[in-house]
Design an enzyme around this catalytic site. Structure first.
Site, PDB file in Angstrom:
ATOM      1  N   ASP A   1       0.856  -1.195   0.000  1.00 23.50           N
ATOM      2  CA  ASP A   1       0.000   0.000   0.000  1.00 23.50           C
ATOM      3  C   ASP A   1       0.892   1.246   0.000  1.00 23.50           C
ATOM      4  OD1 ASP A   1      -1.797   1.997   0.464  1.00 23.50           O
ATOM      5  OD2 ASP A   1      -2.319   1.348   2.501  1.00 23.50           O
TER       6      ASP A   1
ATOM      7  N   CYS B   1      24.897  13.547   7.450  1.00 22.20           N
ATOM      8  CA  CYS B   1      23.975  14.623   7.029  1.00 22.20           C
ATOM      9  C   CYS B   1      24.191  15.916   7.804  1.00 22.20           C
ATOM     10  CB  CYS B   1      22.532  14.173   7.227  1.00 22.20           C
ATOM     11  SG  CYS B   1      22.218  12.550   6.563  1.00 22.20           S
TER      12      CYS B   1
ATOM     13  N   HIS C   1      16.298  18.131  10.333  1.00 17.64           N
ATOM     14  CA  HIS C   1      16.854  17.262   9.295  1.00 17.64           C
ATOM     15  C   HIS C   1      15.760  16.265   8.934  1.00 17.64           C
ATOM     16  CE1 HIS C   1      19.009  14.409   6.995  1.00 17.64           C
ATOM     17  NE2 HIS C   1      18.994  13.481   7.947  1.00 17.64           N
TER      18      HIS C   1
ATOM     19  N   ASN D   1      15.424  12.310   0.588  1.00 12.18           N
ATOM     20  CA  ASN D   1      16.536  12.674   1.468  1.00 12.18           C
ATOM     21  C   ASN D   1      17.640  13.322   0.629  1.00 12.18           C
ATOM     22  OD1 ASN D   1      18.221  12.979   3.627  1.00 12.18           O
ATOM     23  ND2 ASN D   1      18.331  10.790   4.159  1.00 12.18           N
TER      24      ASN D   1
ATOM     25  N   THR E   1      13.763   6.101   0.836  1.00 16.23           N
ATOM     26  CA  THR E   1      14.225   7.382   1.399  1.00 16.23           C
ATOM     27  C   THR E   1      15.475   7.887   0.668  1.00 16.23           C
ATOM     28  OG1 THR E   1      15.565   6.334   3.144  1.00 16.23           O
ATOM     29  CG2 THR E   1      13.266   6.812   3.667  1.00 16.23           C
TER      30      THR E   1
ATOM     31  N   GLU F   1      28.122  14.038   2.106  1.00 14.33           N
ATOM     32  CA  GLU F   1      28.348  12.653   2.511  1.00 14.33           C
ATOM     33  C   GLU F   1      28.763  11.861   1.282  1.00 14.33           C
ATOM     34  OE1 GLU F   1      27.064   8.389   2.953  1.00 14.33           O
ATOM     35  OE2 GLU F   1      26.678   9.853   1.413  1.00 14.33           O
TER      36      GLU F   1
ATOM     37  N   SER G   1      18.390   3.909  13.796  1.00 13.88           N
ATOM     38  CA  SER G   1      18.792   5.264  13.389  1.00 13.88           C
ATOM     39  C   SER G   1      17.733   6.289  13.808  1.00 13.88           C
ATOM     40  CB  SER G   1      19.048   5.333  11.875  1.00 13.88           C
ATOM     41  OG  SER G   1      17.854   5.230  11.135  1.00 13.88           O
TER      42      SER G   1
HETATM   43  N1  CAA Z   1      -0.504   3.571   5.690  1.00  9.22           N
HETATM   44  C1  CAA Z   1      -0.029   4.499   6.556  1.00  9.22           C
HETATM   45  N2  CAA Z   1       1.071   4.298   7.330  1.00  9.22           N
HETATM   46  C2  CAA Z   1       1.719   3.122   7.205  1.00  9.22           C
HETATM   47  C3  CAA Z   1       1.275   2.113   6.313  1.00  9.22           C
HETATM   48  C4  CAA Z   1       0.103   2.383   5.537  1.00  9.22           C
HETATM   49  N3  CAA Z   1      -0.360   1.483   4.663  1.00  9.22           N
HETATM   50  N4  CAA Z   1       2.129   1.071   6.415  1.00  9.22           N
HETATM   51  C5  CAA Z   1       3.070   1.407   7.329  1.00  9.22           C
HETATM   52  N5  CAA Z   1       2.833   2.644   7.799  1.00  9.22           N
HETATM   53  C6  CAA Z   1       3.615   3.416   8.779  1.00  9.22           C
HETATM   54  C7  CAA Z   1       4.146   2.579   9.932  1.00  9.22           C
HETATM   55  O1  CAA Z   1       3.176   2.417  10.947  1.00  9.22           O
HETATM   56  C8  CAA Z   1       5.322   3.429  10.358  1.00  9.22           C
HETATM   57  O2  CAA Z   1       4.859   4.506  11.144  1.00  9.22           O
HETATM   58  P1  CAA Z   1       5.606   4.886  12.526  1.00  9.22           P
HETATM   59  O3  CAA Z   1       7.031   5.238  12.170  1.00  9.22           O
HETATM   60  O4  CAA Z   1       4.832   6.052  13.021  1.00  9.22           O
HETATM   61  O5  CAA Z   1       5.543   3.685  13.391  1.00  9.22           O
HETATM   62  C9  CAA Z   1       5.826   4.015   9.043  1.00  9.22           C
HETATM   63  O6  CAA Z   1       4.777   3.839   8.106  1.00  9.22           O
HETATM   64  C10 CAA Z   1       7.054   3.304   8.494  1.00  9.22           C
HETATM   65  O7  CAA Z   1       6.789   1.944   8.483  1.00  9.22           O
HETATM   66  P2  CAA Z   1       7.888   0.911   8.997  1.00  9.22           P
HETATM   67  O8  CAA Z   1       8.490   1.390  10.289  1.00  9.22           O
HETATM   68  O9  CAA Z   1       7.334  -0.463   8.957  1.00  9.22           O
HETATM   69  O10 CAA Z   1       8.926   1.100   7.818  1.00  9.22           O
HETATM   70  P3  CAA Z   1      10.308   0.390   7.583  1.00  9.22           P
HETATM   71  O11 CAA Z   1      10.830  -0.238   8.834  1.00  9.22           O
HETATM   72  O12 CAA Z   1      10.214  -0.450   6.376  1.00  9.22           O
HETATM   73  O13 CAA Z   1      11.214   1.642   7.189  1.00  9.22           O
HETATM   74  C11 CAA Z   1      12.781   3.208   8.054  1.00  9.22           C
HETATM   75  C12 CAA Z   1      11.306   2.822   7.965  1.00  9.22           C
HETATM   76  C13 CAA Z   1      13.481   2.213   8.974  1.00  9.22           C
HETATM   77  C14 CAA Z   1      12.929   4.605   8.621  1.00  9.22           C
HETATM   78  C15 CAA Z   1      13.398   3.110   6.636  1.00  9.22           C
HETATM   79  O14 CAA Z   1      12.784   4.025   5.772  1.00  9.22           O
HETATM   80  C16 CAA Z   1      14.894   3.354   6.619  1.00  9.22           C
HETATM   81  O15 CAA Z   1      15.692   2.463   6.930  1.00  9.22           O
HETATM   82  N6  CAA Z   1      15.302   4.568   6.191  1.00  9.22           N
HETATM   83  C17 CAA Z   1      16.721   4.949   6.115  1.00  9.22           C
HETATM   84  C18 CAA Z   1      17.236   5.374   7.458  1.00  9.22           C
HETATM   85  C19 CAA Z   1      16.672   6.685   7.930  1.00  9.22           C
HETATM   86  O16 CAA Z   1      16.204   7.507   7.165  1.00  9.22           O
HETATM   87  N7  CAA Z   1      16.761   6.894   9.253  1.00  9.22           N
HETATM   88  C20 CAA Z   1      16.318   8.147   9.851  1.00  9.22           C
HETATM   89  C21 CAA Z   1      17.175   8.560  11.012  1.00  9.22           C
HETATM   90  S1  CAA Z   1      18.893   8.558  10.525  1.00  9.22           S
HETATM   91  C22 CAA Z   1      19.112  10.064   9.748  1.00  9.22           C
HETATM   92  O17 CAA Z   1      18.319  10.943   9.854  1.00  9.22           O
HETATM   93  C23 CAA Z   1      20.329  10.239   8.907  1.00  9.22           C
HETATM   94  C24 CAA Z   1      19.963  10.056   7.489  1.00  9.22           C
HETATM   95  O18 CAA Z   1      19.627  11.014   6.786  1.00  9.22           O
HETATM   96  C25 CAA Z   1      20.021   8.727   6.930  1.00  9.22           C
END
Ligand code: CAA
Length: 384
Positions: free
Chosen positions: A29, A111, A233, A275, A152, A79, A201
């Site tokens: 979705d 970042c 950020h 990002n 991202t 980066e 993270s």
């Molecule tokens: N409708 C609405 N919302 C939904 C949904 C749907 N159908 N399905 C899932 N969601 C929501 C989940 O409930 C979750 O919400 P919450 O965070 O509020 O709990 C959100 O969508 C994301 O879902 P998941 O947590 O299941 O997603 P994921 O684990 O697959 O991925 C992530 C999330 C781990 C952040 C991933 O995008 C990732 O690894 N990103 C790269 C790392 C990153 O950006 N980290 C951020 C901090 S580090 C930083 O800031 C430095 C940098 O730039 C990298």
């Protein structure tokens, strides 16, 4: 004397990939991306674009408007460096036609480093009032195909001119800082895609926010309720919501500052660009300047985060009349002009990104400067 951001300008890649197409390919979705992480699209670089060409595209309007007088330092924060030795700003120096009497350097800490660059620039300007510093944040955010971070990715650059008596933002002297040696996100020298422990993270980001905020307050920083907006950020825009909720909980538990509607104007560009690592927080700021109401005289907070991990919280006051300095239409046209690509082309380009040896690139960019290819290990850039 006040010091801060005198001018600010941004650029992004010439291609765009919709997260709806990624969700369709994954059979999930799209709400997870649109609402769950708050992203609709990601910018991608064309074959003849990289951090240098985006930086040149962002900085050129600043040089055009202000000339080069007093400009004696360029600090390039990234980066996604393109050479292990030579600073990206050396390439940029020639492409922008800057005089020889300029020091140029590249800085790194995931970042976060553009914020360090701004702090260094403020120090230079405080010592030499007639000098100005060009700070560039430019990054291509890449994760492996089929990894948690794939949604991202993104690409963008922000150029800022730091000077005394700035026309956009007076940066206040207090900063709160925080560092911890952790493995939440990193990119070893032999990889063009980042490694990340995604959930961890997010946790470290929020810990760092709390630590930097507490340090900011301990050093005499302003109360949370005095900030008209906070720019975070944004690795993905929902991260700003999580940040605002955390900050409100610790800094203003009885107040209304958690009001996430106040973030709306800061996420418009990031939701479409993805990002952009070092540039991301300053794109959030530009988004607020371009899309928000006139906040002249109001205090804006900034939370800058770089994995690994370093965080900094600081504030600044918007200078009356700042709206007249903006180039809103130019950036919005640049976003609208990006060429949409489907999943198959996205995948093909992602795999083809890591080219080695000598090669020439196709003429694709919408910008005035191209990355023409590699010849005998030398990266070639050309202005049209
Ligand atoms: N409708 C609405 N919302 C939904 C949904 C749907 N159908 N399905 C899932 N969601 C929501 C989940 O409930 C979750 O919400 P919450 O965070 O509020 O709990 C959100 O969508 C994301 O879902 P998941 O947590 O299941 O997603 P994921 O684990 O697959 O991925 C992530 C999330 C781990 C952040 C991933 O995008 C990732 O690894 N990103 C790269 C790392 C990153 O950006 N980290 C951020 C901090 S580090 C930083 O800031 C430095 C940098 O730039 C990298």
């Amino acid at each position: 004397m006040t010091t801060g951001i005198h001018d600010i300008s941004a650029a992004t890649g010439s291609l765009v990939f919709a997260l709806a197409d990624l969700a369709e390919h994954e059979g999930i979705d799209v709400g997870k991306y649109h609402r769950g992480i708050g992203q609709t699209e990601m910018s991608l670089t064309a074959e003849d674009e990289d951090i240098v060409t985006m930086a040149a595209r962002a900085a050129a309007p600043i040089i055009e408007r202000h000339g080069t007088e007093g400009l004696r330092t360029v600090i390039f924060a990234t980066e996604s460096g393109i050479d292990q030795s030579k600073a990206a700003s050396v390439f940029l120096h020639r492409l922008l036609g800057l005089p020889r009497a300029v020091r140029v350097v590249e800085v790194k800490e995931a970042c976060y480093s553009a914020t360090a660059a701004i702090q260094f620039a403020l120090g230079i300007v405080a010592r030499r009032h007639d000098e100005r510093v060009l700070v560039i944040a430019s990054d291509v955010a890449r994760y492996e195909l089929n990894s948690s971070g794939e949604a991202t990715q993104g690409a963008g650059a922000v150029a800022m001119l730091i000077s005394e008596n700035p026309a956009v933002l007076e940066i206040e002297p207090v900063s709160g800082v925080w560092t911890d040696d952790v493995w939440d996100f990193w990119r070893p020298n032999d990889r063009s895609t980042a490694l990340v422990d995604g959930r961890y993270s997010v946790q470290v980001y929020l810990e760092s926010l709390e630590g930097a905020w507490n340090d900011y307050r301990a050093h005499g920083g302003a109360e949370f309720s005095s900030f008209a907006r906070v720019c975070y950020h944004q690795p993905f825009t929902r991260m700003a919501v999580k940040g605002q909720q955390r900050l409100a909980r610790i800094a203003d538990p009885d107040g209304e500052s958690a009001d996430i509607d106040r973030l709306a104007d800061t996420v418009e560009y990031n939701a479409r660009i993805g990002n952009s690592y070092t540039a991301s927080i300053y794109l959030a700021f530009l988004s607020l300047l371009d899309n928000g109401p006139d906040l002249s005289g109001e205090r804006i907070g900034f939370f800058s985060y770089g994995s690994g991990a370093v965080g900094e919280f600081f504030g600044g006051v918007l200078v009356p009349g700042y709206k007249s300095q903006l180039r809103t239409e130019e950036l919005q046209s640049m976003l609208a002009a990006r060429r949409p690509i489907g999943y198959d082309e996205y995948r093909h380009r992602h795999i083809a990104y890591d080219r080695v040896g000598d090669f020439e690139t196709a003429d694709e960019t919408h910008g005035d400067v191209r990355f023409a290819g590699v010849e005998q290990h030398k990266r070639l850039y050309e202005a049209r």
